[in-house]
Design a protein around this motif. Structure first.
Motif, PDB file in Angstrom:
ATOM      1  N   GLU A  78       0.819  -1.208   0.000  1.00  0.00           N
ATOM      2  CA  GLU A  78       0.000   0.000   0.000  1.00  0.00           C
ATOM      3  C   GLU A  78       0.855   1.261   0.000  1.00  0.00           C
ATOM      4  O   GLU A  78       0.485   2.295  -0.549  1.00  0.00           O
ATOM      5  CB  GLU A  78      -0.938   0.012   1.209  1.00  0.00           C
ATOM      6  CG  GLU A  78      -2.187  -0.824   1.024  1.00  0.00           C
ATOM      7  CD  GLU A  78      -1.910  -2.313   1.148  1.00  0.00           C
ATOM      8  OE1 GLU A  78      -0.868  -2.670   1.731  1.00  0.00           O
ATOM      9  OE2 GLU A  78      -2.704  -3.122   0.636  1.00  0.00           O
ATOM     10  N   ILE A  79       2.004   1.189   0.722  1.00  0.00           N
ATOM     11  CA  ILE A  79       2.859   2.369   0.837  1.00  0.00           C
ATOM     12  C   ILE A  79       4.302   1.976   0.537  1.00  0.00           C
ATOM     13  O   ILE A  79       4.785   0.951   1.027  1.00  0.00           O
ATOM     14  CB  ILE A  79       2.791   2.968   2.264  1.00  0.00           C
ATOM     15  CG1 ILE A  79       1.349   3.406   2.591  1.00  0.00           C
ATOM     16  CG2 ILE A  79       3.733   4.157   2.389  1.00  0.00           C
ATOM     17  CD1 ILE A  79       1.169   3.847   4.028  1.00  0.00           C
ATOM     18  N   GLY A  80       4.981   2.778  -0.274  1.00  0.00           N
ATOM     19  CA  GLY A  80       6.398   2.546  -0.531  1.00  0.00           C
ATOM     20  C   GLY A  80       7.215   3.685   0.059  1.00  0.00           C
ATOM     21  O   GLY A  80       7.035   4.834  -0.322  1.00  0.00           O
ATOM     22  N   ASN A  81       8.092   3.347   1.021  1.00  0.00           N
ATOM     23  CA  ASN A  81       8.910   4.380   1.661  1.00  0.00           C
ATOM     24  C   ASN A  81      10.168   4.624   0.846  1.00  0.00           C
ATOM     25  O   ASN A  81      10.812   3.689   0.386  1.00  0.00           O
ATOM     26  CB  ASN A  81       9.307   3.945   3.067  1.00  0.00           C
ATOM     27  CG  ASN A  81       8.099   3.730   3.948  1.00  0.00           C
ATOM     28  OD1 ASN A  81       7.046   4.313   3.721  1.00  0.00           O
ATOM     29  ND2 ASN A  81       8.259   2.876   4.943  1.00  0.00           N
ATOM     30  N   SER A  82      10.536   5.904   0.722  1.00  0.00           N
ATOM     31  CA  SER A  82      11.703   6.219  -0.107  1.00  0.00           C
ATOM     32  C   SER A  82      12.439   7.431   0.445  1.00  0.00           C
ATOM     33  O   SER A  82      11.830   8.356   0.976  1.00  0.00           O
ATOM     34  CB  SER A  82      11.242   6.501  -1.540  1.00  0.00           C
ATOM     35  OG  SER A  82      12.289   7.064  -2.277  1.00  0.00           O
ATOM     36  N   MET A 234       6.614   8.927   1.449  1.00  0.00           N
ATOM     37  CA  MET A 234       5.814   7.703   1.471  1.00  0.00           C
ATOM     38  C   MET A 234       4.945   7.746   0.234  1.00  0.00           C
ATOM     39  O   MET A 234       4.041   8.579   0.132  1.00  0.00           O
ATOM     40  CB  MET A 234       4.981   7.628   2.753  1.00  0.00           C
ATOM     41  CG  MET A 234       5.850   7.443   3.996  1.00  0.00           C
ATOM     42  SD  MET A 234       4.951   7.518   5.530  1.00  0.00           S
ATOM     43  CE  MET A 234       4.281   5.874   5.619  1.00  0.00           C
ATOM     44  N   TYR A 235       5.251   6.876  -0.710  1.00  0.00           N
ATOM     45  CA  TYR A 235       4.543   6.902  -1.988  1.00  0.00           C
ATOM     46  C   TYR A 235       3.346   5.960  -1.966  1.00  0.00           C
ATOM     47  O   TYR A 235       3.391   4.887  -1.379  1.00  0.00           O
ATOM     48  CB  TYR A 235       5.481   6.493  -3.127  1.00  0.00           C
ATOM     49  CG  TYR A 235       6.337   7.623  -3.620  1.00  0.00           C
ATOM     50  CD1 TYR A 235       5.802   8.573  -4.474  1.00  0.00           C
ATOM     51  CD2 TYR A 235       7.655   7.759  -3.214  1.00  0.00           C
ATOM     52  CE1 TYR A 235       6.570   9.629  -4.924  1.00  0.00           C
ATOM     53  CE2 TYR A 235       8.431   8.815  -3.654  1.00  0.00           C
ATOM     54  CZ  TYR A 235       7.878   9.746  -4.520  1.00  0.00           C
ATOM     55  OH  TYR A 235       8.634  10.790  -4.957  1.00  0.00           O
ATOM     56  N   THR A 236       2.271   6.401  -2.612  1.00  0.00           N
ATOM     57  CA  THR A 236       1.139   5.497  -2.849  1.00  0.00           C
ATOM     58  C   THR A 236       0.913   5.424  -4.351  1.00  0.00           C
ATOM     59  O   THR A 236       1.298   6.337  -5.092  1.00  0.00           O
ATOM     60  CB  THR A 236      -0.150   6.007  -2.181  1.00  0.00           C
ATOM     61  OG1 THR A 236      -0.389   7.358  -2.608  1.00  0.00           O
ATOM     62  CG2 THR A 236      -0.037   5.968  -0.684  1.00  0.00           C
ATOM     63  N   LYS A 237       0.316   4.327  -4.781  1.00  0.00           N
ATOM     64  CA  LYS A 237       0.003   4.198  -6.201  1.00  0.00           C
ATOM     65  C   LYS A 237      -1.383   4.781  -6.421  1.00  0.00           C
ATOM     66  O   LYS A 237      -2.373   4.220  -5.955  1.00  0.00           O
ATOM     67  CB  LYS A 237       0.038   2.729  -6.616  1.00  0.00           C
ATOM     68  CG  LYS A 237       0.031   2.550  -8.116  1.00  0.00           C
ATOM     69  CD  LYS A 237       0.216   1.104  -8.482  1.00  0.00           C
ATOM     70  CE  LYS A 237       0.399   0.981  -9.981  1.00  0.00           C
ATOM     71  NZ  LYS A 237       0.537  -0.386 -10.416  1.00  0.00           N
ATOM     72  N   GLY A 238      -1.455   5.902  -7.061  1.00  0.00           N
ATOM     73  CA  GLY A 238      -2.733   6.612  -7.162  1.00  0.00           C
ATOM     74  C   GLY A 238      -3.061   7.271  -5.839  1.00  0.00           C
ATOM     75  O   GLY A 238      -2.320   7.124  -4.852  1.00  0.00           O
TER      76      GLY A 238
END
Lengths: 294, 307
Positions: A78-82, A234-238
């Protein structure tokens, strides 16, 4: 007969475990994966959020910035940390991802205490890492060979440091370590060693270097006087929805930012007086545009 | 039909049991084979993508010495030269085997020929204890004892192939020793008796008969140790310095295939060149361990004692 019993017990155990799994996800569960620099903050926030909201489950994992971005791109989590803007990472289509900035991390060069240098210019620092300066006496220190210690290729800390210190110059090949703690202990014990770590990792065993008289402090980062810093994303897709949306709002809320984020050694996003975009353009929060990249 | 005939024609209970046992073991073995095949397929498909999708030249991958997959060189080709890692991996592997073998053989001779009683009572447990220590502990000791010691004695940073060799030496010593002990024990007693009967001294018996007869077993042990050293990641990573540079001496920072893999894999994006290049390193590791296995088999076949 005994074997039958054992088998039965094992089956019962499996069923019980499976039952556990379903009862946990009967509420809502999300997974956040990626940057190990951001992981402690997300873990702490998730823990607090879970105590406030019974029945939700937020699973936080490390794995590195690359893992976080590729997992979110695939929609596996659900969340990609970068540590980096998705635009900065090769192989990532940033247009599909939505950026949520949750904290700022300042990065400072550190050196072994015996080098006899406390202050460097950016040019001197750049030359240290490109290998043009090989002895500390060339920058006013003791007669000690320079030992450069890098983070692993692709590390977010390294990418940020190289972007703001080296610019488009290539670093010389040198030692690489894949964790900040390791970098610090090596710099502390190796004469002439120099590297870079996030502010929260600086302790009395190493010396943080000032850049042209500007000290590496949170205050200087908020005004961009200290240029080596990065957002934690914190990236989300859409666009996020449901628990993901609520949890991101929770981390970005003024309360979490002021208490938890600064307690964990990050700089709250709310304290920043400037913003910076993926291309490195710095904009004053009043709206007035100040100096561009580097 | 009379009951005896019926009983004869029906499959007996034990036949069924045997059938079931065969099925279960067949299932287990095929599961293992499938897993191994899947691993091979996955690593190979990812690792070969570097050469087919990203058009990296296999020869330049093996022979160039600049490892910086994210950056293109002057001609626009990605810089994936794995030579420093290959040299580093083979360097620590061979050096540690060279250092460990005499110690292992010496210890094994002591345990089997000279003082079997003490060997069984004291040395055997010690060796077994060494096997059980997790590699991170070896790495930590290497980082806090071996590296500073090398820095003190030889100068430099202390990180490098020499430190890796020391750590691996301790790690593979028990493997090589216990396999050598087995090989020596397998030498038939009448070989020794014959040698002594012909007037050979104890030393002559050990060096010219027992060691000679046990040679294939000893070599197998050494190759096993080398396979372990080659695949070891964590402990070596902590002391070798992880610089993708061709080592110009034993105390300059170097890197191994495994150390680059473990430190890089989390920072790359699946499907990108950086990631594929790491998978190529993994493929290289897999092929090397396959080679070690083949060597072990070859030694075993070649050296079978002819009676």
């Amino acid at each position: 007969m005994k074997k039958r019993h054992l088998l039965f017990l094992a089956l019962a155990g499996l069923l019980a475990l499976a039952g556990c799994g379903t009862s946990q996800s009967s509420g809502e569960a999300i997974t956040a994966v990626g940057s190990s620099a951001l992981q402690p903050l997300v873990e702490a926030a998730a823990e607090q959020y879970q105590t406030d909201h019974v029945g939700v489950f937020i699973n936080v994992q490390g794995g590195g910035t690359g893992t976080g971005l590729s997992q979110i791109q695939q929609g596996a989590v659900e969340i990609g940390n970068s540590d980096l803007f998705a635009e900065e990472k090769a192989g990532i289509n940033a247009k599909k991802l939505v950026d949520h900035r949750v904290a700022v991390v300042g990065i400072t060069p550190i050196a072994n205490k015996a080098v006899g240098v406390k202050n460097l210019t950016v040019v001197q620092l750049r030359r240290l890492f490109t290998g043009e300066i090989t002895n500390w006496k060339q920058v006013g220190g003791k007669d000690l060979p320079v030992v450069v210690v890098n983070r692993a290729q692709g590390s977010g800390t390294r990418a940020t440091f190289e972007r703001w210190v080296l610019g488009d110059r290539q670093p010389m090949p040198a030692q690489e370590q894949d964790s900040t703690g390791m970098v610090r202990s090596i710099v502390a014990s190796t004469p002439g060693a120099v590297s870079y770590v996030a502010f929260s990792y600086v302790d009395s065993s190493v010396r943080a270097l000032a850049l042209s008289g500007v000290k590496p402090t949170d205050q200087n980062v908020t005004t961009n006087d200290w240029p080596i810093w990065s957002y934690e994303h914190m990236y989300t897709k859409g666009q996020p929805h449901g628990l993901t949306k609520q949890f991101l709002a929770y981390i970005q809320s003024a309360k979490t930012q002021q208490r938890l984020v600064s307690k964990m050694g990050y700089i709250p996003i709310t304290a920043m007086k400037v913003t910076r975009d993926a291309k490195g353009n710095v904009i004053d929060k009043q709206g007035e545009k100040s100096n561009g990249s580097n | 039909m009379d009951p005896i005939k019926a009983a004869m024609l029906k499959r007996s209970r034990s036949a069924k049991l045997e059938q079931r046992g065969k099925l279960i073991s067949l299932f287990c073995i095929s599961l293992i084979v499938i897993v191994v095949a899947a691993i091979f397929f996955f690593v190979a498909s990812r690792g070969l993508a570097t050469f087919f999708d990203n058009k990296v030249n296999l020869w330049s991958f093996l022979s160039k010495s600049v490892w910086s997959p994210a950056v293109n060189d002057a001609h626009g080709n990605p810089q994936v030269g794995a030579l420093p890692m290959i040299v580093g991996s083979f360097g620590v592997t061979f050096l540690s085997a060279v250092v460990a073998t005499p110690f292992a053989v010496g210890a094994a001779i002591f345990m089997t020929e000279i003082s079997p009683k003490m060997g069984k009572k004291i040395l055997q447990p010690v060796i077994e204890l060494l096997v059980g220590i997790p590699s991170v502990v070896y790495g930590f000791i290497g980082l806090s004892v071996v590296v500073p010691a090398i820095r003190h004695v030889f100068g430099g940073t202390g990180f490098g192939i020499l430190a890796g060799t020391f750590v691996l030496f301790v790690m593979i010593l028990p493997t090589v020793t216990s396999m050598t002990v087995d090989a020596l024990n397998a030498v038939p007693r009448y070989y020794r008796e014959a040698s002594l009967a012909l007037g050979g001294t104890r030393w002559q018996t050990i060096s010219r008969v027992v060691l000679r007869a046990a040679m294939p077993g000893i070599l197998t042990g050494v190759v096993f140790g080398m396979a372990r050293a080659f695949g070891e990641a964590l402990a070596v990573q902590m002391v070798i310095g992880n610089a993708a540079l061709l080592p110009h001496n034993l105390i300059s920072p170097a890197s191994t295939l495994t150390s680059v893999l473990t430190s890089g894999i989390g920072n790359t994006v699946m499907g990108s060149l950086e990631n594929n290049a790491l998978w190529s390193l993994a493929l290289l590791l897999l092929l090397m361990s396959l080679a070690f296995n083949l060597v072990i088999r070859w030694i075993g076949k070649k050296g079978e004692m002819k009676r």
